[in-house]
Structure formats: structure tokens, C-alpha cells
Design an enzyme around this catalytic site. Structure first.
Site, PDB file in Angstrom:
ATOM      1  N   HIS A 172      70.113  27.271  58.659  1.00  0.00           N
ATOM      2  CA  HIS A 172      69.065  28.078  58.045  1.00  0.00           C
ATOM      3  C   HIS A 172      68.815  27.651  56.601  1.00  0.00           C
ATOM      4  CE1 HIS A 172      69.623  30.576  61.563  1.00  0.00           C
ATOM      5  NE2 HIS A 172      68.690  31.419  61.159  1.00  0.00           N
ATOM      6  N   HIS A 221      78.184  32.759  57.790  1.00  0.00           N
ATOM      7  CA  HIS A 221      78.459  31.490  57.118  1.00  0.00           C
ATOM      8  C   HIS A 221      79.365  31.715  55.916  1.00  0.00           C
ATOM      9  CE1 HIS A 221      76.135  28.380  59.090  1.00  0.00           C
ATOM     10  NE2 HIS A 221      75.067  29.149  59.129  1.00  0.00           N
TER      11      HIS A 221
END
Length: 280
Positions: A172, A221
């Protein structure tokens, strides 16, 4: 009696492309012409500058990747995530959950496709090709890097969204940096005013930061995953945009064909040498 032949057409040198890299391009062109007296050398310097920036970011990514693989960043990563877990706010989490989708492959490909269509319709075909290349290249590169590192996802708290791939680097963050950075660059090239260009870059920066921050806030993450994704994304965007500036300069030599980015005209027919109506 016929009219005299028209004077020979004077060809003026193509103007340099406008954009944030214009000062760099002009300086590189002057340096190359002074040192090498070669137009190709000037164009090569522009591409080299973009490649140098991409290489610098790439080396920084390699340093981060080495530290991650050695495990020396794990304490920092887990410390940040624990702090996030202790300060989660429900409304902020729901907001970032919506914003994080701006970095998914489907969304960035759609945005890039719409932008490329607009650029093509406005005779910016070189820019449209660059944008599509930047988008597809970023997605492919991210998949290769994820397969190479295979870092497990963090599991310090319940994720705020669903994920299926590995953790390093953040896809992303990488997609947001590469695609939104490139789109901002292309949009700023078309903006006539400096404040408009600044506003475009500011909006792109905010979007990139929000997408990157959302990945850590949602727990999917580690911070170093996001940092690595941003480094690779910006590196790829830097190389692609420098290549566009070089291609744009070359395309300026064929401005009348309407075949390159930034061109708005079609080839005009040569002046006719037909005789006027004969006088009687």
C-alpha cells in the site's frame, strides 16, 4: 505570371517542457552542451539524475532491508505497534480503514487508468504511457520484493483489516508513493500557477502519508515495512518522471505531429506554391 516562391520556413528550437524538473533539465542541458556539445549527452544527464536519485533511495531501502533481515529493527517495530495499540481511537481507526483502500491495487490501477485516459484524450500520450508503466511496474516490483523477503505480519493486536500477503515491504505504501507521486507530477506539469502546483503536491503528500500511517495503525505492517515501501515507491517514481522529462524534450522536436506528451497541435500542411489566378 506566378507569385515568387515563399521564403524558406524558419525552424525554431523546441521549448523545454515545463514542470518541477525544468531547472534541473535546463542546467543539465547547458552543462552538457558546454562540455560535450552533444544534445544526447544533455538528455543522458537528465536521465542520469533521475537514476541517481532512484539509486540513492534504493541503497537506503537495501540498508533498511538488511537491518530488518538481521532482526535489529524488531524491538523498534514492536515498540511502535505496542504504543499504537495502547492509544487506539475507534473513530480514527474506522477513518483510516476507509483511507487505507486508496493504496490497494484495484484502486490505484483504476485511478491510473482514468488519469491515463484523460492524458491520452488531451494528447499527452507519452505521459499516459509513463503513468501506466509506473503503475504496473510498481505492482510487479512489490510482488517480487515480498516473495524475496517473506516477512511474517505483525501479530501484536487484532488487525483492523484483512490481509493475505507477506509484510515487507508494504504494498500500500509503495503503490501510494509511486502512483500518487507520479500523478501529482503529471498534474503539476499542466498547472499554470506555482501555488496550484504546490497544492497538488501537498494533496498527494497527505494521501501518501495517510495510506502509509493507516497500515501501522491497523496493525498489518511494521513501521519498517512502511518505510521500505515508501523508499521503493519514490525511487521508482523518480526514475519514471526523469525519463518522462527526457522523452518530453525529444518529443518537443516533433511537436507538430501531436504524438508526444505536452503537444497540442497537428502537423500543418506545407505552404502551397500554387499560382494565383492568371491576370488577363
Amino acid at each position: 505570371m506566378t507569385d515568387p516562391a515563399p521564403p524558406a520556413e524558419r525552424r525554431t528550437p523546441p521549448p523545454l517542457p515545463t514542470g518541477p524538473l525544468r531547472p534541473v533539465l535546463v542546467g543539465a542541458m547547458r552543462l552538457a552542451r558546454a562540455r560535450f556539445h552533444d544534445l544526447r549527452a544533455a538528455i543522458g544527464l537528465v536521465v542520469l539524475a533521475g537514476a541517481a536519485l532512484a539509486a540513492l533511495l534504493g541503497v537506503t531501502f537495501a540498508w533498511v532491508a538488511h537491518r530488518v533481515r538481521a532482526g535489529s529493527t524488531q524491538a523498534f517495530d514492536e515498540g511502535v505497534l505496542r504504543w499504537v495499540a495502547a492509544h487506539r481511537i475507534p473513530w480514527l481507526e474506522s477513518t483510516l480503514l476507509e483511507l487505507t483502500f486508496l493504496g490497494t491495487g484495484t484502486v490505484v490501477v483504476t485511478i491510473a487508468g482514468v488519469a491515463a485516459l484523460f492524458l491520452t484524450l488531451t494528447r499527452q500520450r507519452t505521459a499516459a504511457a509513463l503513468l501506466l508503466w509506473s503503475t504496473l511496474g510498481a505492482i510487479l516490483l512489490n510482488n517480487v520484493l515480498k516473495a524475496a523477503f517473506v516477512r511474517p505480519r505483525p501479530e501484536l493486536f487484532t488487525w483492523g483489516t484483512h490481509v493475505r500477503t507477506t509484510s515487507f515491504p508494504s504494498g500500500h505504501a509503495m503503490s501510494a508513493a509511486a502512483i500518487y507521486g507520479t500523478v501529482a507530477f503529471l498534474a503539476a506539469r499542466l498547472a499554470p500557477q506555482r501555488r496550484t502546483r504546490i497544492a497538488i503536491y501537498a494533496v498527494a503528500a497527505v494521501l501518501i502519508v495517510l495510506v502509509a500511517a493507516s497500515r501501522v495503525y491497523l496493525g498489518v505492517h511494521y513501521p519498517t515495512d512502511v518505510a521500505a515501501g515508501l523508499l521503493v515507491g519514490f525511487a521508482w517514481a523518480a526514475f519514471c518522471t526523469a525519463a518522462l522529462e527526457a522523452g518530453q524534450f525529444l518529443g518537443g522536436r516533433r511537436r507538430r505531429t501531436g504524438d508526444d506528451g505536452g503537444e497540442t497541435g497537428e502537423r500543418q500542411p506545407a505552404a502551397s506554391t500554387r499560382s494565383n489566378t492568371r491576370s488577363k
